[in-house]
Design a protein around this motif. Sequence first.
Motif, mmCIF file in Angstrom:
data_model
loop_
_atom_site.group_PDB
_atom_site.id
_atom_site.type_symbol
_atom_site.label_atom_id
_atom_site.label_comp_id
_atom_site.label_asym_id
_atom_site.label_seq_id
_atom_site.Cartn_x
_atom_site.Cartn_y
_atom_site.Cartn_z
ATOM 1 N N ASN A 1 -7.696 7.115 7.148
ATOM 2 C CA ASN A 1 -7.772 6.642 5.762
ATOM 3 C C ASN A 1 -6.596 7.178 4.937
ATOM 4 O OD1 ASN A 1 -8.845 5.186 3.629
ATOM 5 N ND2 ASN A 1 -10.268 6.795 3.012
ATOM 6 N N ALA A 2 -5.432 7.223 5.588
ATOM 7 C CA ALA A 2 -4.235 7.760 4.925
ATOM 8 C C ALA A 2 -3.460 6.685 4.174
ATOM 9 C CB ALA A 2 -3.323 8.412 5.961
ATOM 10 N N ILE A 3 -3.757 5.427 4.441
ATOM 11 C CA ILE A 3 -3.053 4.324 3.772
ATOM 12 C C ILE A 3 -4.025 3.667 2.802
ATOM 13 C CG2 ILE A 3 -1.700 2.225 4.077
ATOM 14 C CD1 ILE A 3 -1.178 3.072 6.942
ATOM 15 N N ALA B 1 4.066 8.227 8.325
ATOM 16 C CA ALA B 1 4.280 6.792 8.108
ATOM 17 C C ALA B 1 4.939 6.529 6.758
ATOM 18 C CB ALA B 1 2.959 6.047 8.199
ATOM 19 N N VAL B 2 5.881 5.595 6.765
ATOM 20 C CA VAL B 2 6.576 5.163 5.549
ATOM 21 C C VAL B 2 6.559 3.637 5.530
ATOM 22 C CG1 VAL B 2 8.767 5.091 4.308
ATOM 23 C CG2 VAL B 2 8.081 7.189 5.505
ATOM 24 N N ILE B 3 6.167 3.074 4.394
ATOM 25 C CA ILE B 3 6.092 1.622 4.249
ATOM 26 C C ILE B 3 7.287 1.138 3.449
ATOM 27 C CG2 ILE B 3 4.743 -0.317 3.357
ATOM 28 C CD1 ILE B 3 2.231 1.386 3.750
ATOM 29 N N ASP B 4 8.037 0.215 4.040
ATOM 30 C CA ASP B 4 9.196 -0.388 3.380
ATOM 31 C C ASP B 4 8.698 -1.528 2.497
ATOM 32 O OD1 ASP B 4 11.468 -1.810 2.638
ATOM 33 O OD2 ASP B 4 12.466 -1.543 4.572
ATOM 34 N N LYS C 1 0.292 -2.389 14.576
ATOM 35 C CA LYS C 1 -0.456 -3.500 13.982
ATOM 36 C C LYS C 1 0.362 -4.287 12.963
ATOM 37 C CE LYS C 1 -4.445 -3.079 16.074
ATOM 38 N NZ LYS C 1 -4.969 -4.163 16.943
ATOM 39 N N CYS C 2 1.446 -3.709 12.442
ATOM 40 C CA CYS C 2 2.234 -4.401 11.418
ATOM 41 C C CYS C 2 3.082 -5.491 12.061
ATOM 42 C CB CYS C 2 3.131 -3.410 10.679
ATOM 43 S SG CYS C 2 4.119 -4.200 9.386
ATOM 44 N N ASN C 3 2.884 -6.721 11.612
ATOM 45 C CA ASN C 3 3.627 -7.867 12.150
ATOM 46 C C ASN C 3 4.973 -8.074 11.467
ATOM 47 O OD1 ASN C 3 1.561 -8.600 13.980
ATOM 48 N ND2 ASN C 3 0.447 -9.644 12.335
ATOM 49 N N TYR C 4 5.312 -7.215 10.516
ATOM 50 C CA TYR C 4 6.498 -7.449 9.697
ATOM 51 C C TYR C 4 7.510 -6.302 9.797
ATOM 52 C CZ TYR C 4 3.162 -10.810 7.981
ATOM 53 O OH TYR C 4 2.221 -11.812 7.915
ATOM 54 N N ASP C 5 7.292 -5.391 10.751
ATOM 55 C CA ASP C 5 8.205 -4.247 10.948
ATOM 56 C C ASP C 5 8.445 -3.487 9.650
ATOM 57 O OD1 ASP C 5 8.582 -4.813 13.697
ATOM 58 O OD2 ASP C 5 10.091 -6.321 13.199
ATOM 59 N N ALA C 6 7.388 -3.369 8.861
ATOM 60 C CA ALA C 6 7.525 -2.734 7.547
ATOM 61 C C ALA C 6 7.193 -1.253 7.564
ATOM 62 C CB ALA C 6 6.633 -3.450 6.533
ATOM 63 N N ILE C 7 6.715 -0.728 8.711
ATOM 64 C CA ILE C 7 6.281 0.670 8.766
ATOM 65 C C ILE C 7 7.079 1.421 9.829
ATOM 66 C CG2 ILE C 7 4.315 2.236 8.993
ATOM 67 C CD1 ILE C 7 2.473 -0.097 8.360
ATOM 68 N N PRO D 1 0.841 -1.201 0.000
ATOM 69 C CA PRO D 1 0.000 0.000 0.000
ATOM 70 C C PRO D 1 0.876 1.250 0.000
ATOM 71 C CG PRO D 1 -0.516 -1.472 1.853
ATOM 72 C CD PRO D 1 0.774 -1.932 1.264
ATOM 73 N N VAL D 2 0.253 2.407 -0.164
ATOM 74 C CA VAL D 2 0.977 3.670 -0.132
ATOM 75 C C VAL D 2 0.351 4.580 0.919
ATOM 76 C CG1 VAL D 2 1.709 3.542 -2.536
ATOM 77 C CG2 VAL D 2 -0.466 4.635 -1.981
ATOM 78 N N VAL D 3 1.140 5.523 1.412
ATOM 79 C CA VAL D 3 0.696 6.457 2.442
ATOM 80 C C VAL D 3 0.535 7.845 1.827
ATOM 81 C CG1 VAL D 3 1.232 7.532 4.656
ATOM 82 C CG2 VAL D 3 1.919 5.154 4.223
#
Length: 341
Positions: free
Chosen positions: A231-233, A211-214, A199-205, A183-185
């Motif tokens: 509703n930013a993501i 917020a930045v998503i890896d 809430k992210c189980n993968y340490d991706a944010i 997804p994008v922010v």
Amino acid sequence: MSKVYFIENHGSDYNQLGRDAVRLLKTIVSETNHKFEKEVPIKVHFGEKGNTTFIPPQCYDETINYLKEKGVAPSYIETNVLYRGSRTTTGKHIETAEDHGFTQIPIIIADGDIGTEFDEIEINKDYIKKCKIGKGYGKYKQFIVMSHFKGHAEAGFGGALKQLAMGFASRGGKLEQHSGISPVVKASKCISCGICVEKCNYDAITIPDTAVIDSDKCVGCAGCIAVCPQNAIRNTWGGSNFPEKLAEYAYGAAKDKDIIYIAFAHNITEDCDCTGSHMDLIAKNIGVLAGKDPVALDAACLDMLQRNESDKLFEKGRKTLAHAEKIGLGSTEYELVTINI
């Protein structure tokens, strides 16, 4: 060649549609010597809040009663949607279903509270290697997939294949079909609350400022979309090869499962039941169709619609049918068996 069974019905009596559906179901059970498991979920679409043309619950009453008479325990089964709406989380999804009258049997939301629970089904096709299918589906061998044949902006039409591909997929699976894996922010809407990080189980944010998503760490579960209070993501809806990905996810959903498919070619609208508002009908009612080949069933629905209305209507969906046939999910060639009432 696959058989598709058909009962013509141009009316608007939903109870009669339910009787037509169960008659087709009984025909398939008899002709194929089908034996039911003790538990058989029914895959349906409950309709987004505000939608008025979804297939209503009384169309399923006769099928539910028939299964119970056969000693089968039926349930409704679904997965949470990708976009922000009335069916984004399990609690709201069930609330919407019950508001729309789906109270006859238990409801299973197969991908968990925010759509992040899934099994990976290996298919190794052209675009998808592993499908993210809602974890709750793994418990069952048999399903009855009851679809509403209608339009869809990206797929051309929604029917049995879309019920499999989107309806069995977890939120991440839906995201994978619609767009890229992450997804994008929208930074201007992000308030840096940190809920997505928790809430992210993968340490991706991470949140350096917003917020930045890896994308290297993100697995595309889309749980962050569900929990973001602003509703930013969001997903981009801009992916390529959507029809082919849809077909491949349908393949993954049906893999090693024993499924009977029933389609209501009624209340035909330009867009799908995920639209949360009234939509005008764009075609006459056709009837109820059923079979064990979802490709043949969708092809029959589309052929009938185009013969009755326009040979261009929903034509975009032919691409999904062709790819589904190519990868071995079913056949676009079929024998239509008309059952008179």
